[in-house]
Design an enzyme around this catalytic site. Structure first.
Site, short mmCIF file in Angstrom:
data_model
loop_
_atom_site.label_atom_id
_atom_site.label_comp_id
_atom_site.label_asym_id
_atom_site.label_seq_id
_atom_site.Cartn_x
_atom_site.Cartn_y
_atom_site.Cartn_z
N ARG A 1 29.38 12.85 21.46
CA ARG A 1 30.08 13.21 20.22
C ARG A 1 29.83 14.67 19.93
O ARG A 1 29.04 15.32 20.63
CB ARG A 1 29.54 12.38 19.05
CG ARG A 1 28.02 12.46 18.94
CD ARG A 1 27.46 11.83 17.70
NE ARG A 1 26.03 11.64 17.76
CZ ARG A 1 25.12 12.57 17.56
NH1 ARG A 1 25.50 13.82 17.32
NH2 ARG A 1 23.82 12.31 17.61
N GLU B 1 8.84 5.48 28.24
CA GLU B 1 8.87 6.73 28.97
C GLU B 1 7.53 7.42 28.81
O GLU B 1 6.83 7.24 27.81
CB GLU B 1 9.94 7.68 28.42
CG GLU B 1 11.34 7.42 28.90
CD GLU B 1 12.31 8.47 28.39
OE1 GLU B 1 13.44 8.50 28.89
OE2 GLU B 1 11.94 9.26 27.50
N LYS C 1 20.24 3.75 26.98
CA LYS C 1 19.34 4.77 27.50
C LYS C 1 18.83 4.46 28.91
O LYS C 1 18.63 5.36 29.72
CB LYS C 1 18.16 4.97 26.55
CG LYS C 1 18.56 5.43 25.14
CD LYS C 1 19.27 6.76 25.16
CE LYS C 1 19.57 7.29 23.77
NZ LYS C 1 20.62 6.58 23.07
#
Length: 472
Positions: free
Chosen positions: A291, A199, A115
């Site tokens: 995906r 974050e 990430k």
């Protein structure tokens, strides 16, 4: 063209891939643990092979799966979603053994699976990201320092996380201190990595994601967006395409950003770029899923494009079958994740035998499932029974069709979330088309519904009473 595919997954997504293979004249190979010996994907595939007695080990062993693909004469492997679908090692082993991996390259999976690396890539591409740490935090002391700099509330996230796991909201330094060891532990167990980052917490955002397709010829397109704001504990419950909450300008902006994000990392195959839309209208990149998504169905319904078919075509070295200017959407589609859970009992899982299953039907109704009457839902996997998808020309008609289809459907033997979704569909706030990720927690009263008495149960009770009265 690919001729034979090993499906390295189970359940409804494995059945979905089997169907795509059948339509394309491709042989399908299913895999199963002992717990899945009687599963529908095993019955529907052209071939099925055991991967061992243990419920999870075989599905999580990349080398064993690729070796089986080679042994069965497959030239490709489809990972579905979950399990090893975003596992770079699986993609590497496929390349090593000459098996086409139906997904992006191992390098891209690693890059977007990390990430913090994904954030750096998006910043370089000019895609807005949520304010946060530049990289991983080394320890709780650094986390507390960064938390003060960013400003509370903050989100503590596992760097390799996904699926709503390895993430905690922290409203204060005290909560961050409590959550830090828990997220480290959860991340290590679930993803094999103890790395975490921080974050800024975007309070009450809308969760918007865009579907992208990219081939090996440099063509990248988006198939518009999905609204995934109806979720519980970061797990999606109802998904909508397109979002009823966006303006045409926002829709175009998100589509353009998603294509830019995919091109920036050299993406190939199907992927999803996820964003948070803040209350002030600002948009922030959250993550990219490398995906096919659980909710790909609703994008297929509004665009008419078979995403799994496109995945197989791309992996076969063929160009996309559509250009951006040719892609249009029509109407609205909703997907309901019918989980074997009891909403009235804090969504407690309800595994067991399906005594009766009646699929809903009629115009604009689709079900993707692996259950059937007599099937026993094993306790080792997720609790989703089926995905109920409805489509209609307008938002109001789509909601009404959803109510009707949920009422048509019968899944007996286990408790499900179907009645709870009907309550959501009747809720004025939801029907207004204006809601955010706080909707579920803001409406605890929606679990206070009454359950209709099953007619067969009532008939059995009456028959028992009559027999007892007659002395039988």
């Amino acid at each position: 063209m690919i001729k034979k595919i090993l499906i390295a997954n189970r359940g409804e997504i494995a059945v979905r891939i089997v169907r795509a293979c059948a339509e394309m004249g491709i042989r399908s190979v299913a895999v199963y643990s002992d717990a899945d010996r009687m599963a529908l994907h095993v019955k529907r595939a052209d071939e099925a092979h055991s991967i061992g007695a243990e419920p999870l080990a075989g599905y999580l062993n990349p080398r064993k799966l690729v070796n089986l693909a080679v042994e069965t004469g497959c030239d490709a492997l489809h990972p579905g979603y979950g399990f090893l679908s975003e596992n770079a090692e699986l993609a590497d082993i496929c390349a090593e053994r000459g098996i086409k991996f139906i997904g992006p390259s191992a390098e891209v999976i690693r890059r977007m699976g990390d990430k913090t690396e994904a954030r750096r890539s998006m910043i370089a591409a000019g895609v807005p990201v949520t304010p946060g740490t530049k990289g991983n935090v080394a320890d709780i002391a650094e986390a507390l320092k960064e938390g003060e700099r960013i400003g509370y509330p903050v989100m503590l996230k596992a760097t390799s996380g996904g699926g709503g796991r390895g993430i905690r909201r922290c409203n204060s330094p005290e909560e961050l201190e409590q959550a830090f060891p828990r997220v480290i532990s959860e991340a290590t167990k679930a993803f094999g990595s103890a790395e975490v980052f921080l974050e800024k917490c975007i309070v009450n955002p809308k969760h918007i994601e865009a579907q992208v397709l990219a081939d090996s010829f440099g063509s990248t397109v988006h198939l518009f967006e999905r609204d995934c704001s109806i979720q519980r504990r970061n797990q999606k419950l109802i998904e909508i395409a397109p979002s009823p909450q966006l303006t045409p300008e926002q829709r175009a902006y998100i589509g353009d950003l998603s294509v830019r994000a995919a091109k920036a990392v050299g993406y190939e195959n199907a992927g999803t770029v996820e964003f948070l839309l803040a209350e002030d209208g600002e948009l922030y990149f959250m993550e990219m899923n490398t995906r096919v998504q659980v909710e790909h169905t609703i994008t297929e319904e509004i665009t008419g494009i078979d995403i799994v078919r496109e995945q197989i075509r791309i992996a076969s070295g063929l160009p996309l079958s559509v250009k951006q200017e040719d892609i249009q959407y029509r109407g609205f589609a909703l997907q309901f994740r019918i989980n074997a859970e009891d909403p009235k009992n804090n969504f407690l899982p309800s595994f067991g035998k399906i005594t009766r299953y009646y699929a809903p039907g009629g115009p604009g109704v689709r079900t993707d499932t692996a259950i059937y009457t007599g099937y026993t839902i094993p306790p080792y996997y997720d609790s989703m029974c089926l995905k109920l998808v409805v489509w209609a020309l307008t938002w109001e008609e789509a909601m009404d069709r959803g109510l009707r289809a949920l009422d048509d459907m019968r899944v007996q033997g286990v408790k499900t979330t179907a009645a709870y979704y009907q309550e959501i569909l009747r809720n004025p706030e939801f029907r207004s088309g204006q809601f955010n990720t706080s909707f579920v927690e803001s409406h605890p009263e929606l679990t206070e519904y009454s359950i209709k008495r099953n007619p067969s149960h009532l008939a059995l009770a009456i028959a028992t009473a009559i027999a007892a009265h007659a002395g039988l």
